[in-house]
Motif scaffolding. Structure first.
Motif, PDB file in Angstrom:
ATOM      1  N   SER A  25       2.401  -8.969   2.933  1.00  0.00           N
ATOM      2  CA  SER A  25       3.294  -8.148   2.110  1.00  0.00           C
ATOM      3  C   SER A  25       4.499  -8.956   1.637  1.00  0.00           C
ATOM      4  O   SER A  25       4.881  -8.896   0.458  1.00  0.00           O
ATOM      5  CB  SER A  25       3.767  -6.924   2.891  1.00  0.00           C
ATOM      6  OG  SER A  25       2.689  -6.066   3.191  1.00  0.00           O
ATOM      7  N   GLY A  28       3.423 -11.314  -1.040  1.00  0.00           N
ATOM      8  CA  GLY A  28       3.228 -10.640  -2.319  1.00  0.00           C
ATOM      9  C   GLY A  28       4.535 -10.363  -3.033  1.00  0.00           C
ATOM     10  O   GLY A  28       4.646 -10.537  -4.250  1.00  0.00           O
ATOM     11  N   ARG A 411      -0.320  -2.153  -4.435  1.00  0.00           N
ATOM     12  CA  ARG A 411       0.453  -2.831  -3.392  1.00  0.00           C
ATOM     13  C   ARG A 411       0.166  -2.248  -2.010  1.00  0.00           C
ATOM     14  O   ARG A 411      -0.118  -1.056  -1.867  1.00  0.00           O
ATOM     15  CB  ARG A 411       1.945  -2.729  -3.683  1.00  0.00           C
ATOM     16  CG  ARG A 411       2.354  -3.504  -4.925  1.00  0.00           C
ATOM     17  CD  ARG A 411       3.857  -3.613  -5.025  1.00  0.00           C
ATOM     18  NE  ARG A 411       4.251  -4.384  -6.200  1.00  0.00           N
ATOM     19  CZ  ARG A 411       4.341  -5.700  -6.226  1.00  0.00           C
ATOM     20  NH1 ARG A 411       4.066  -6.400  -5.121  1.00  0.00           N
ATOM     21  NH2 ARG A 411       4.693  -6.336  -7.317  1.00  0.00           N
ATOM     22  N   GLU A 415       4.614  -3.508   1.596  1.00  0.00           N
ATOM     23  CA  GLU A 415       5.402  -4.213   0.582  1.00  0.00           C
ATOM     24  C   GLU A 415       6.600  -3.370   0.168  1.00  0.00           C
ATOM     25  O   GLU A 415       7.736  -3.848   0.103  1.00  0.00           O
ATOM     26  CB  GLU A 415       4.539  -4.554  -0.633  1.00  0.00           C
ATOM     27  CG  GLU A 415       3.497  -5.621  -0.388  1.00  0.00           C
ATOM     28  CD  GLU A 415       2.775  -6.020  -1.657  1.00  0.00           C
ATOM     29  OE1 GLU A 415       3.458  -6.364  -2.642  1.00  0.00           O
ATOM     30  OE2 GLU A 415       1.533  -5.979  -1.665  1.00  0.00           O
TER      31      GLU A 415
END
Length: 482
Positions: A25, A28, A411, A415
């Motif tokens: 996460s 990302g 997502r 995140e």
């Protein structure tokens, strides 16, 4: 909004959650340019890594859990350069001082505790002794936050002694799911639903969280908790609160959480007087899931047990909006499919002008996993010349989120939650009074089971729980949405 933090301190940084969720996460977010340029990620755990060893651990985690097309070498290098590592045994006060030079000014520090609940107290005490609970420092805690109201209050008291409520972030990762937040958009962003979102328009609500897995490696934890405390106390009651809450004045932490806690405090108690009529406990025995034979819970555990692996409940929210509307909740392990969904069953039309045509009531289906989707069933005319009268059929209107938003990357829930922690946004985190209202309701059910001697009923793995779970709804003329 609080200022973004400059340091993120991750406890339990070599655990399964860090490997599967937290590191991917954070990577990302970094790859999309959403992390502050100055942010340093300080990992800590008992493992005796140095920085190079932890970078190797993180690299392996990203290679395993991030899609290959997203692992741009430049992005990987930039993210790994943010990492530092400090070995620490959180169960002892010695060593916390080693964290101080690594994390800088505590006024710009966010701390994420992914540890056993037994370590919450020693960890918070260690952080305080090291000067890492000063003004501005934020603390995020993973569940479970206790095993009953008393233990939850003890944890929250320990937290509150060092971190005030406005800097405490209690995580329920379901609140980070896109479709859970879409529930708010559906309700409060469309004139279509809100006029019907009450006892006059809705017949009942179903919430299901089903798992196909058994114990896996969580035997000791699960045996001490069971399905009621592991899933209903947090995820399912949060979903119920979002479905049933009144419209907040605005989308901010105080307004949203004020309305949720009103719902949780309005739940009709399930206790000794009604626990047998309003609840079902189950425990899986041997059977087959996805065509493969699986063992009974007791065989996986290695001993007999009175812990439930399945629970179904009939709940009521006793307020004007929901008077008389049942909320059916069920969750369990070794069920036929992995899914999480909310079903809002509307009432039928009051009169049919179509003769013998069978009308089905509209149904809103909000799917959270394995696929995120919103669907609405509606009556429509079937094609034809209709010489014997109109023929009607229930047809689905589906909004596949992947298709509707094909240009936006889906997502991981963590995140959003990690970014909100870094930026100091509390709306999607759980407040203390919510947690305590949830435990108050759950403790009454457990006390009712104990008083009534309610033992888990066996169900074969691969089935939707014990037959009594079907009877729980069918007594009201309702069927589970399987």
């Amino acid at each position: 909004m609080a200022d973004p933090c400059t340091h993120l301190l991750l406890f339990g940084a070599t655990g399964d959650l860090a490997k599967r969720m937290l590191l991917p996460s954070l990577f990302g977010l970094d790859a999309d340019g959403l992390l502050p340029d100055c942010l340093r990620i300080v990992a800590t755990a008992r493992s005796g890594h140095d920085r190079a060893g932890y970078v190797a651990f993180a690299t392996a985690a990203l290679e395993e859990f991030v899609e290959v097309e997203r692992r741009n070498p430049a992005d990987m290098a930039r993210f790994l350069a943010r990492l530092d590592y400090v070995p620490l045994d959180a169960s002892t006060p010695e060593g916390f001082s080693k964290l101080t030079p690594a994390v800088g000014d505590p006024a710009h520090l966010a701390i994420f505790l992914s540890t056993a609940p037994s370590l919450f107290g020693p960890t918070i005490a260690g952080l305080s002794s090291a000067g890492l609970a000063g003004a501005g420092a934020r603390l995020a805690l993973e569940k479970p936050l206790g095993s009953d109201l008393a233990s939850s209050r003890a944890i929250n008291d320990a937290v509150a002694a060092a971190y005030p409520e406005d800097r405490t972030f209690r995580i329920d990762h379901y609140l980070g799911k896109e479709t859970v937040q879409n529930l708010l958009a559906l309700r409060f962003g469309n004139a279509l639903f809100e006029p019907l979102w009450n006892a006059r328009g809705i017949d009942h609500v179903q919430i299901t969280i089903a798992e196909t897995v058994g114990l896996e490696s969580r035997g000791d934890y699960y045996e001490g908790m069971g399905a009621l405390r592991d899933m209903v106390q947090n995820h399912m009651l949060q979903l119920l609160a979002l479905v049933a809450m009144e419209p907040p004045a605005r989308f901010d932490p105080t307004s949203v959480r004020d309305e949720k806690v009103k719902v949780l405090r309005s739940l009709r108690p399930i206790d000794r007087s009604n626990v047998e009529a309003c609840s079902v406990r189950g425990q899986y025995v041997a059977g087959a899931v996805a065509g493969q034979p699986v063992k009974a819970y007791a065989d996986e555990l290695g001993r007999t047990s009175g812990t439930e692996t399945f629970v179904a409940l009939k709940a009521h929210v006793d307020n004007w909006r929901w008077q008389g509307v049942p909320f059916y909740l069920r969750t369990g392990k070794r069920l036929p499919a992995r899914l999480s969904e909310i079903i809002v069953q509307f009432k039928p039309v009051p009169h049919s002008m179509f003769g013998n045509a069978e009308l089905e009531a509209n149904k809103l289906i909000i799917s959270l996993q394995p696929d995120e989707n919103v669907g609405l069933t509606m009556m429509a005319k079937a094609p034809g010349l209709d010489r014997q009268g109109l023929k009607l059929r229930s047809v689905p209107l589906d909004i596949g989120m992947d298709n509707a938003f094909a240009d936006v990357r889906r997502r991981i829930a963590y995140e959003r939650l990690l970014l909100d922690l870094i930026e100091g946004k509390q709306t999607l985190f759980v407040r203390r009074d919510e947690v305590e209202a949830q435990w108050t309701w759950i403790d009454a059910i457990r006390a009712g089971w104990a008083a009534a001697g309610t033992a888990p009923k066996p169900y074969a793995s691969g089935n939707w729980g014990p037959p009594a779970a079907i009877a729980l709804t069918e007594r009201d003329g309702v069927s589970w949405h399987d």
